[in-house]
Motif scaffolding. Structure first.
Motif, PDB file in Angstrom:
ATOM      1  N   GLY A 102       0.844  -1.191   0.000  1.00 36.08           N
ATOM      2  CA  GLY A 102       0.000   0.000   0.000  1.00 36.08           C
ATOM      3  C   GLY A 102       0.873   1.232   0.000  1.00 36.08           C
ATOM      4  O   GLY A 102       2.072   1.157   0.211  1.00 36.08           O
ATOM      5  N   HIS A 103       0.264   2.361  -0.218  1.00 36.39           N
ATOM      6  CA  HIS A 103       1.044   3.597  -0.250  1.00 36.39           C
ATOM      7  C   HIS A 103       1.119   4.246   1.117  1.00 36.39           C
ATOM      8  O   HIS A 103       1.936   5.129   1.346  1.00 36.39           O
ATOM      9  N   GLY A 104       0.285   3.836   2.055  1.00 38.91           N
ATOM     10  CA  GLY A 104       0.367   4.334   3.427  1.00 38.91           C
ATOM     11  C   GLY A 104      -0.047   5.782   3.610  1.00 38.91           C
ATOM     12  O   GLY A 104       0.369   6.424   4.579  1.00 38.91           O
ATOM     13  N   LEU A 105      -0.834   6.322   2.697  1.00 41.11           N
ATOM     14  CA  LEU A 105      -1.263   7.714   2.801  1.00 41.11           C
ATOM     15  C   LEU A 105      -2.623   7.802   3.488  1.00 41.11           C
ATOM     16  O   LEU A 105      -3.472   6.924   3.321  1.00 41.11           O
ATOM     17  N   SER A 106      -2.821   8.875   4.219  1.00 39.92           N
ATOM     18  CA  SER A 106      -4.122   9.119   4.833  1.00 39.92           C
ATOM     19  C   SER A 106      -5.108   9.570   3.757  1.00 39.92           C
ATOM     20  O   SER A 106      -4.718   9.914   2.638  1.00 39.92           O
ATOM     21  N   GLU A 107      -6.396   9.606   4.111  1.00 43.37           N
ATOM     22  CA  GLU A 107      -7.413  10.084   3.171  1.00 43.37           C
ATOM     23  C   GLU A 107      -7.113  11.515   2.719  1.00 43.37           C
ATOM     24  O   GLU A 107      -7.255  11.854   1.548  1.00 43.37           O
ATOM     25  N   ALA A 108      -6.684  12.362   3.660  1.00 41.07           N
ATOM     26  CA  ALA A 108      -6.359  13.761   3.327  1.00 41.07           C
ATOM     27  C   ALA A 108      -5.171  13.828   2.370  1.00 41.07           C
ATOM     28  O   ALA A 108      -5.180  14.616   1.421  1.00 41.07           O
ATOM     29  N   CYS A 110      -4.241  11.452   0.278  1.00 48.99           N
ATOM     30  CA  CYS A 110      -4.713  10.940  -1.012  1.00 48.99           C
ATOM     31  C   CYS A 110      -5.406  12.049  -1.796  1.00 48.99           C
ATOM     32  O   CYS A 110      -5.158  12.214  -2.995  1.00 48.99           O
ATOM     33  N   ALA A 111      -6.255  12.802  -1.124  1.00 52.33           N
ATOM     34  CA  ALA A 111      -6.951  13.908  -1.787  1.00 52.33           C
ATOM     35  C   ALA A 111      -5.960  14.963  -2.253  1.00 52.33           C
ATOM     36  O   ALA A 111      -6.053  15.471  -3.371  1.00 52.33           O
ATOM     37  N   ARG A 112      -4.998  15.272  -1.421  1.00 52.13           N
ATOM     38  CA  ARG A 112      -4.008  16.311  -1.757  1.00 52.13           C
ATOM     39  C   ARG A 112      -3.164  15.925  -2.970  1.00 52.13           C
ATOM     40  O   ARG A 112      -2.886  16.751  -3.836  1.00 52.13           O
ATOM     41  N   TYR A 113      -2.738  14.654  -3.025  1.00 52.55           N
ATOM     42  CA  TYR A 113      -1.829  14.219  -4.087  1.00 52.55           C
ATOM     43  C   TYR A 113      -2.539  13.548  -5.260  1.00 52.55           C
ATOM     44  O   TYR A 113      -1.891  13.125  -6.222  1.00 52.55           O
ATOM     45  N   GLY A 114      -3.864  13.425  -5.200  1.00 51.53           N
ATOM     46  CA  GLY A 114      -4.613  12.829  -6.300  1.00 51.53           C
ATOM     47  C   GLY A 114      -4.420  11.335  -6.428  1.00 51.53           C
ATOM     48  O   GLY A 114      -4.408  10.788  -7.530  1.00 51.53           O
ATOM     49  N   VAL A 115      -4.266  10.647  -5.299  1.00 56.54           N
ATOM     50  CA  VAL A 115      -4.068   9.205  -5.281  1.00 56.54           C
ATOM     51  C   VAL A 115      -5.369   8.548  -4.844  1.00 56.54           C
ATOM     52  O   VAL A 115      -5.997   8.991  -3.880  1.00 56.54           O
ATOM     53  N   ASP A 116      -5.792   7.510  -5.551  1.00 54.62           N
ATOM     54  CA  ASP A 116      -6.983   6.779  -5.127  1.00 54.62           C
ATOM     55  C   ASP A 116      -6.679   6.066  -3.815  1.00 54.62           C
ATOM     56  O   ASP A 116      -5.702   5.309  -3.725  1.00 54.62           O
ATOM     57  N   SER A 117      -7.518   6.275  -2.821  1.00 56.59           N
ATOM     58  CA  SER A 117      -7.256   5.715  -1.496  1.00 56.59           C
ATOM     59  C   SER A 117      -7.280   4.191  -1.483  1.00 56.59           C
ATOM     60  O   SER A 117      -6.623   3.567  -0.660  1.00 56.59           O
TER      61      SER A 117
END
Length: 130
Positions: A102-108, A110-117
């Motif tokens: 996984g990429h280990g990013l939070s929902e926020a 993901c939204a900031r970097y344009g990554v699908d959660s």
């Protein structure tokens, strides 16, 4: 040339020797080519045995099996397929040991970097004598 591209090639028939690379990064390519299994085999072929890694991600619908469209879809992305929960099996079929990551990013984030959660990726290594 202005984008720093050294070589244009067909991922289904790579112009490199066997066991040439320590790293192949394939992000959102396999959904858009005619023969994804040929591409998986080619990426495995050019990886160095034991040390080479393939990092791969693709559009997925984890609740279903891979859906093949038979041609480029008319929707905005032109997908030929959407991978399902069998994507790791398809990668393994090409002679790869497959580890989901996984990429280990939070929902926020993901939204900031344009990554699908819900989009993960796989880290694959070439099996011995593949």
């Amino acid at each position: 040339p202005s984008r720093g591209v050294d070589l244009l090639s067909d991922i289904q028939r790579l112009p490199f020797e066997h066991d040439s690379f320590d790293l192949v990064w394939c992000q959102h390519v396999l959904t858009q080519i005619p023969d994804d299994l040929a591409a998986i085999n080619e990426m495995c072929r050019v990886l160095r045995e034991g040390t080479g890694e393939l990092i791969v991600s693709a559009a997925q619908d984890a609740s279903a099996k891979t859906r093949e469209f038979g041609r480029a879809d008319k929707h905005p992305f032109g997908f030929r397929r959407i991978y399902g929960d069998d994507f790791a099996e398809r990668l393994a079929g090409g002679g790869l040991e497959v580890r989901p990551a996984g990429h280990g990013l939070s929902e926020a984030e993901c939204a900031r970097y344009g990554v699908d959660s819900d989009e993960g990726f796989f880290i694959c290594t070439k099996l011995a004598s593949s």
